[in-house]
Design a protein around this motif. Structure first.
Motif, PDB file in Angstrom:
ATOM      1  N   ASP A  30      80.987  49.985  11.907  1.00  0.00           N
ATOM      2  CA  ASP A  30      80.889  51.256  12.621  1.00  0.00           C
ATOM      3  C   ASP A  30      81.251  52.493  11.815  1.00  0.00           C
ATOM      4  OD1 ASP A  30      80.773  52.729  15.363  1.00  0.00           O
ATOM      5  OD2 ASP A  30      82.727  53.262  14.544  1.00  0.00           O
ATOM      6  N   THR A  31      82.428  52.515  11.216  1.00  0.00           N
ATOM      7  CA  THR A  31      83.029  53.766  10.756  1.00  0.00           C
ATOM      8  C   THR A  31      82.197  54.507   9.716  1.00  0.00           C
ATOM      9  OG1 THR A  31      85.217  52.861  11.222  1.00  0.00           O
ATOM     10  CG2 THR A  31      85.119  54.790   9.789  1.00  0.00           C
ATOM     11  N   TRP A  32      81.740  53.819   8.679  1.00  0.00           N
ATOM     12  CA  TRP A  32      81.033  54.514   7.602  1.00  0.00           C
ATOM     13  C   TRP A  32      79.691  55.066   8.079  1.00  0.00           C
ATOM     14  CZ3 TRP A  32      82.887  55.639   2.743  1.00  0.00           C
ATOM     15  CH2 TRP A  32      84.182  55.155   2.482  1.00  0.00           C
ATOM     16  N   THR A  33      78.996  54.308   8.913  1.00  0.00           N
ATOM     17  CA  THR A  33      77.730  54.798   9.472  1.00  0.00           C
ATOM     18  C   THR A  33      77.968  55.987  10.393  1.00  0.00           C
ATOM     19  OG1 THR A  33      76.861  52.543   9.403  1.00  0.00           O
ATOM     20  CG2 THR A  33      75.653  54.131  10.733  1.00  0.00           C
ATOM     21  N   THR A  34      78.985  55.870  11.249  1.00  0.00           N
ATOM     22  CA  THR A  34      79.294  56.938  12.196  1.00  0.00           C
ATOM     23  C   THR A  34      79.653  58.239  11.486  1.00  0.00           C
ATOM     24  OG1 THR A  34      80.070  55.335  13.836  1.00  0.00           O
ATOM     25  CG2 THR A  34      80.805  57.610  14.117  1.00  0.00           C
ATOM     26  N   GLU A  35      80.407  58.137  10.394  1.00  0.00           N
ATOM     27  CA  GLU A  35      80.818  59.336   9.664  1.00  0.00           C
ATOM     28  C   GLU A  35      79.623  60.049   9.022  1.00  0.00           C
ATOM     29  OE1 GLU A  35      84.266  60.774   9.015  1.00  0.00           O
ATOM     30  OE2 GLU A  35      84.141  59.855  10.975  1.00  0.00           O
TER      31      GLU A  35
ATOM     32  N   HIS B 126      71.880  62.889   5.278  1.00  0.00           N
ATOM     33  CA  HIS B 126      70.779  62.392   4.450  1.00  0.00           C
ATOM     34  C   HIS B 126      71.128  61.079   3.749  1.00  0.00           C
ATOM     35  CE1 HIS B 126      73.381  64.610   1.693  1.00  0.00           C
ATOM     36  NE2 HIS B 126      72.917  63.814   0.741  1.00  0.00           N
ATOM     37  N   LEU B 127      72.403  60.706   3.740  1.00  0.00           N
ATOM     38  CA  LEU B 127      72.815  59.467   3.080  1.00  0.00           C
ATOM     39  C   LEU B 127      72.289  58.255   3.845  1.00  0.00           C
ATOM     40  CD1 LEU B 127      76.535  60.243   2.116  1.00  0.00           C
ATOM     41  CD2 LEU B 127      74.590  60.080   0.562  1.00  0.00           C
ATOM     42  N   LYS B 128      71.688  57.325   3.123  1.00  0.00           N
ATOM     43  CA  LYS B 128      71.162  56.104   3.740  1.00  0.00           C
ATOM     44  C   LYS B 128      72.159  54.968   3.534  1.00  0.00           C
ATOM     45  CE  LYS B 128      66.369  57.448   2.825  1.00  0.00           C
ATOM     46  NZ  LYS B 128      65.130  57.120   2.081  1.00  0.00           N
TER      47      LYS B 128
ATOM     48  N   MET C  24      77.672  68.095  12.940  1.00  0.00           N
ATOM     49  CA  MET C  24      78.888  68.906  12.917  1.00  0.00           C
ATOM     50  C   MET C  24      79.112  69.434  11.502  1.00  0.00           C
ATOM     51  SD  MET C  24      82.814  67.798  13.856  1.00  0.00           S
ATOM     52  CE  MET C  24      82.332  67.144  15.453  1.00  0.00           C
ATOM     53  N   LYS C  25      79.496  70.703  11.412  1.00  0.00           N
ATOM     54  CA  LYS C  25      79.737  71.288  10.098  1.00  0.00           C
ATOM     55  C   LYS C  25      81.104  70.856   9.577  1.00  0.00           C
ATOM     56  CE  LYS C  25      79.559  75.648   7.554  1.00  0.00           C
ATOM     57  NZ  LYS C  25      78.656  75.041   6.547  1.00  0.00           N
TER      58      LYS C  25
ATOM     59  N   GLU D 295      76.611  60.042  10.207  1.00  0.00           N
ATOM     60  CA  GLU D 295      75.851  60.635  11.313  1.00  0.00           C
ATOM     61  C   GLU D 295      76.562  61.858  11.889  1.00  0.00           C
ATOM     62  OE1 GLU D 295      75.585  57.380  13.978  1.00  0.00           O
ATOM     63  OE2 GLU D 295      73.959  56.376  12.906  1.00  0.00           O
ATOM     64  N   LYS D 296      77.864  61.891  11.743  1.00  0.00           N
ATOM     65  CA  LYS D 296      78.671  62.933  12.376  1.00  0.00           C
ATOM     66  C   LYS D 296      78.589  64.269  11.635  1.00  0.00           C
ATOM     67  CE  LYS D 296      83.560  63.800  13.521  1.00  0.00           C
ATOM     68  NZ  LYS D 296      84.922  63.195  13.486  1.00  0.00           N
TER      69      LYS D 296
END
Length: 457
Positions: A64-69, A78-80, A1-2, A71-72
């Protein structure tokens, strides 16, 4: 999502980039996570000012939240991220994994500090829900304070920095600026801005703000703290709060009153502290819900009126997803048994959050303390039921904000089940007055004791 940031999000990201120490006191739903990640991305990959970032968060948010954001949003994919969770072996493996951001739950902060000590490897630390570090006596605060001089950049995120008053602010601000603005010690902060309230000899139970101290504190921290309210920046969905009275029968009310009197008389004449008040009120709230734990630890049923009221709500929901907040294990057990046909679920991980947001869960049961921060559940439903009320204004507001937040497409309905003639009515008054102080809790208990004694005359 942009990512198309709001003006306030751009401003907040710029402040994180500009200032080595920042407090983002952004209201729930204003997008603190993506705002912070955007700043981290620029600091790491455009400006090369940080190399390893640690995020400290509530357990559910860390899961959940930081990983999901990341990916969203397109610009963050690109952040690992490495989640430092689970067993000690799992956590060590996660720390040894090459990543940009390491996310750990706040319960493991002490362990992490002991793990590295002077070899602290994180040049930037973000504390998600900084208010969980509001106690200067807590081990997690002391541990983070120890390594704070080794941290180049520090960001504190919270929507509720002072849930119980401005005394809560000092530990949080110390972590942000190492005492530069509000003093190096909690005692110097108290002496400058407060005067002793209720006391017994040398023991002070409450502190009151000196005249003008509130404004003075705000002015002292204004250069590095950004405070924003959702209503000022977002068009929020319509909110309806529906109080549903629950009436007990004569015998049921008599049983409640008898048990209430027993609990109140146990502390009558004793020094009422915040801990005493919280313990007693926990028992009274259990009884208002319908059951109470005996001295042997077994639930004793008083009534089922809230279950009956909830059944009507679910019937009229016509299959729409409903989020129910409960407080006690015996309430959870009753809800699971009574509404088995709805296949009630709890959130155990990321897959459950996705199932809720995809509309695959009709009835979600949640304990407010485990749902209070950071979870984005607005896509899954718009109906909340408070089966059991909670004294904590912070938990109440944060829990409601799981659905009542940016991105919610429907008007949010909050049903509150209130057992008439019980302590539920005290809680509602406290929440409506937004009175979150421990002093109000103690005074409320004293008033209830006085009323019970007068009724007995």
């Amino acid at each position: 999502m942009k990512y198309r940031p709001h003006d306030y999000q751009e401003y907040a990201s710029e402040k994180i980039i500009e200032l080595p120490e920042t407090g983002l006191f952004l209201d729930m739903g204003l997008g603190k996570t993506v705002t912070t990640l955007t700043a981290i991305d620029e600091l790491m990959f455009d400006r090369f000012e940080v190399s390893r970032v640690l995020v400290i968060a509530p357990k559910r948010v860390a899961e959940d939240t930081w990983t999901t954001e990341t990916e969203k949003w397109d610009h963050l994919q690109h952040l690992k991220i490495s989640r430092v969770l689970g067993t000690q072996k799992d956590r060590i493996e996660a720390l040894q994994t090459e990543a940009d951001i390491y996310v750990i739950n706040r319960e493991n902060v002490v362990w992490l500090v002991e793990q590295y000590r002077k070899d602290w490897p994180f040049d930037m630390v973000v504390v998600d829900e900084l208010s969980s570090f509001k106690s200067n006596k807590a081990k997690r605060f002391k541990a983070l304070k120890r390594v704070r001089p080794l941290i180049k950049r520090f960001v504190g995120l919270t929507g509720t920095p002072t849930p119980n008053g401005l005394l809560d602010l000092w530990p949080q601000m110390y972590l942000i600026d190492r005492g530069e603005r509000l003093g190096k010690t909690i005692s110097s902060y108290r002496d400058r801005y407060f005067y002793p309230g209720k006391s017994n000899g040398h023991v002070v139970y409450t502190y009151e703000l000196k005249t003008g101290a509130g404004d003075a504190i705000q002015n002292r921290i204004a250069d590095i703290c950004i405070s924003m309210k959702a209503g000022d920046y977002l068009k929020m969905p319509e909110l309806t709060v529906n109080d549903i009275p629950v009436r007990l029968s004569g015998p049921e009310m008599a049983t409640y009153k008898e048990l209430e009197r027993e609990k109140l008389m146990e502390v009558d004449g004793l020094q009422i502290t915040a801990l005493t008040a919280a313990t007693v009120y926990n028992k009274l709230l259990q009884m208002a819900n319908g059951s109470v734990y005996s001295d042997m630890g077994d639930p004793v049923e008083i009534h089922q009126r809230k279950l009956e009221a909830l059944e009507e709500i679910l019937d009229t929901a016509n299959g729409q997803p409903v989020l129910i907040f409960y407080n006690y294990r015996h309430d959870y057990d009753q809800l699971m048994r009574k509404f088995k046909k709805y296949d009630p679920q709890t959130l155990k991980g990321q897959s459950d959050i996705r199932s809720w947001n995809d509309g695959r869960i009709q009835l979600l049961l949640a304990q407010p303390a485990s749902m209070g921060h950071g979870l984005n559940l607005q896509a899954g439903g718009h109906i909340i039921v408070w089966y059991g009320l909670n004294w904590s204004l912070e938990l109440y507001q944060q829990a409601n904000a799981r659905l009542y937040r940016q991105g919610q497409k429907k008007g949010v309905i909050i049903h509150r089940l209130i057992t008439l003639g019980t302590v539920d009515e005290d809680v509602i008054q406290r929440l409506e007055n937004k009175d979150a102080t421990q002093e109000s809790l103690m005074q409320s208990l004293k008033a209830r004791i006085k009323r019970i004694k007068e009724e007995a005359r």
